[in-house]
Design an enzyme around this catalytic site. Structure first.
Site, PDB file in Angstrom:
ATOM      1  N   HIS A   1      62.633  53.149   6.262  1.00 35.28           N
ATOM      2  CA  HIS A   1      61.741  53.909   7.151  1.00 35.28           C
ATOM      3  C   HIS A   1      60.809  52.957   7.888  1.00 35.28           C
ATOM      4  O   HIS A   1      60.589  51.817   7.467  1.00 35.28           O
ATOM      5  CB  HIS A   1      60.921  54.942   6.364  1.00 35.28           C
ATOM      6  CG  HIS A   1      59.791  54.356   5.577  1.00 35.28           C
ATOM      7  ND1 HIS A   1      58.551  54.098   6.124  1.00 35.28           N
ATOM      8  CD2 HIS A   1      59.702  53.966   4.276  1.00 35.28           C
ATOM      9  CE1 HIS A   1      57.753  53.584   5.190  1.00 35.28           C
ATOM     10  NE2 HIS A   1      58.427  53.489   4.074  1.00 35.28           N
ATOM     11  N   CYS A   2      60.288  53.435   9.009  1.00 33.34           N
ATOM     12  CA  CYS A   2      59.215  52.741   9.718  1.00 33.34           C
ATOM     13  C   CYS A   2      58.072  53.729   9.891  1.00 33.34           C
ATOM     14  O   CYS A   2      57.847  54.560   8.998  1.00 33.34           O
ATOM     15  CB  CYS A   2      59.695  52.149  11.039  1.00 33.34           C
ATOM     16  SG  CYS A   2      60.413  53.326  12.214  1.00 33.34           S
ATOM     17  N   TRP A   3      57.317  53.657  10.976  1.00 32.20           N
ATOM     18  CA  TRP A   3      56.166  54.557  11.135  1.00 32.20           C
ATOM     19  C   TRP A   3      56.599  55.972  11.500  1.00 32.20           C
ATOM     20  O   TRP A   3      56.216  56.944  10.853  1.00 32.20           O
ATOM     21  CB  TRP A   3      55.207  53.987  12.177  1.00 32.20           C
ATOM     22  CG  TRP A   3      54.155  54.953  12.662  1.00 32.20           C
ATOM     23  CD1 TRP A   3      53.865  55.257  13.956  1.00 32.20           C
ATOM     24  CD2 TRP A   3      53.243  55.736  11.878  1.00 32.20           C
ATOM     25  NE1 TRP A   3      52.857  56.180  14.031  1.00 32.20           N
ATOM     26  CE2 TRP A   3      52.446  56.495  12.761  1.00 32.20           C
ATOM     27  CE3 TRP A   3      53.029  55.880  10.505  1.00 32.20           C
ATOM     28  CZ2 TRP A   3      51.467  57.375  12.338  1.00 32.20           C
ATOM     29  CZ3 TRP A   3      52.044  56.765  10.063  1.00 32.20           C
ATOM     30  CH2 TRP A   3      51.270  57.491  10.984  1.00 32.20           C
TER      31      TRP A   3
END
Length: 336
Positions: free
Chosen positions: A91-93
């Protein structure tokens, strides 16, 4: 590459490595417990690309990003291999380019990849909504030194579902509460760790917590959880003053005198000039019990004021001593 919703992501996150592709600064501010930071960009690079995106557009930002990431690609694969799992969660932001880019690379190499839809932001939204639902909370209340933490630990050993907020906050909740713990987490990380504890439990059964203020040291509780706690049934723990003093002296009496004095001075306005000076003198002379007795005048007054506002939520009172700790813990676990 498979895009998964937060519910599915959380069900698998303890079974497979979770890679957080955000910058080290973002990760330090708050991350999913057990997630491993594998940033595409360091803090400076992230800021640079963000500025380029705003000033020169998306395509220019992508070109710069590729130039920065290119030399790291082989290293990303080597790090991924070190986890010993063919399946990885990423995941990222917001589930955007950073997670998708790393997912593409690792999937191309042969990994099975799942990307969190909406990224870390969706996790935080899930956290907030989780504590908007009804929960079977039960709250232990009692004056300072009433052995509530010991009681919760005993109940936990007996199989009760317990969330130790002070342990998670690395703070014991008073002016003196920081001395026995390490550095406090950020409020965001504290909240993430609280959710992690709740996710281990059956929501059909009672979950026990100690009565706390919204702010513990410098960390903030989740607003929804705090509101639920205010409405939940309380079980009042009453301990004789002399025993409370013994508990406090055992817990804090061996700390450096300068720290105890500074903590006393921190509450001087509320304790009063004369009481503050007397307490400091007792600490300097090693008379910890006498100092604790004076300091308790402030904490007991503040506690009485607070508990009176919550009187309607008090279900039952329990007389506690060191000798009957196990018996009281057993009785609490049987309350409806």
């Amino acid at each position: 590459m498979e895009i998964v919703e937060i519910d599915q992501f959380l069900k698998q996150k303890n079974d497979y490595p979770v890679l957080d592709t955000r910058s080290p600064g973002e990760y330090a501010a708050g991350h999913i417990p057990r997630a491993i930071n594998l940033p595409l960009f360091d803090n400076v690079q992230r800021a640079t690309i963000g500025s380029i995106y705003k000033e020169e557009g998306r395509q220019k930002a992508i070109k710069v990003g590729l130039r920065l990431v290119g030399p790291k690609l082989e290293r990303f694969i080597e790090i991924a291999e070190s986890f010993g799992s063919k399946k990885l969660l990423i995941h990222c932001w917001r589930g955007g380019m950073r997670s998708s880019s790393l997912a593409w690379l690792l999937e191309l190499y042969g990994f099975e990849i799942q990307v969190l839809k909406g990224g870390y932001k969706s996790y935080r939204n899930y956290l907030l909504s989780f504590f908007e639902q009804p929960l079977k909370l039960k709250i232990l209340s009692g004056s300072t030194g009433s052995m509530k933490t010991f009681l919760l630990e005993e109940m936990q050993r007996m199989g009760a579902q317990v969330v130790d907020l002070e342990k998670l906050a690395h703070h014991q909740g008073s002016s003196f509460g920081s001395h026995n713990e390490g550095e406090q987490p950020t409020s965001e990380q504290f909240q993430n760790d609280i959710l992690e504890n709740f996710l281990k439990f059956s929501l059909e059964k009672a979950i026990w917590l100690e009565d706390e203020s919204f702010i513990i040291g410098k960390t903030h509780l989740i607003s929804g959880l705090y509101q639920l706690m205010q409405k939940s049934p309380r079980y009042l723990i009453v301990v004789p003053i002399e025993q409370r003093l013994e508990v406090l002296v055992q817990g804090y009496g061996n700390l450096p005198k300068e720290k105890l004095i500074q903590s006393t001075l921190n509450i001087a306005k509320k304790l009063g000039k004369e009481n503050t000076q007397r307490a400091v003198t007792h600490i300097e002379n090693g008379e910890m019990k006498k100092a604790a007795r004076i300091i308790l005048t402030y904490y007991d007054k503040a506690y009485s004021k607070g508990i009176n506002k919550k009187a309607a939520t008090i279900e039952k009172e329990f007389q506690l001593s060191i000798d009957n700790l196990e018996r009281v813990a057993h009785s609490l676990m049987k309350v409806d």
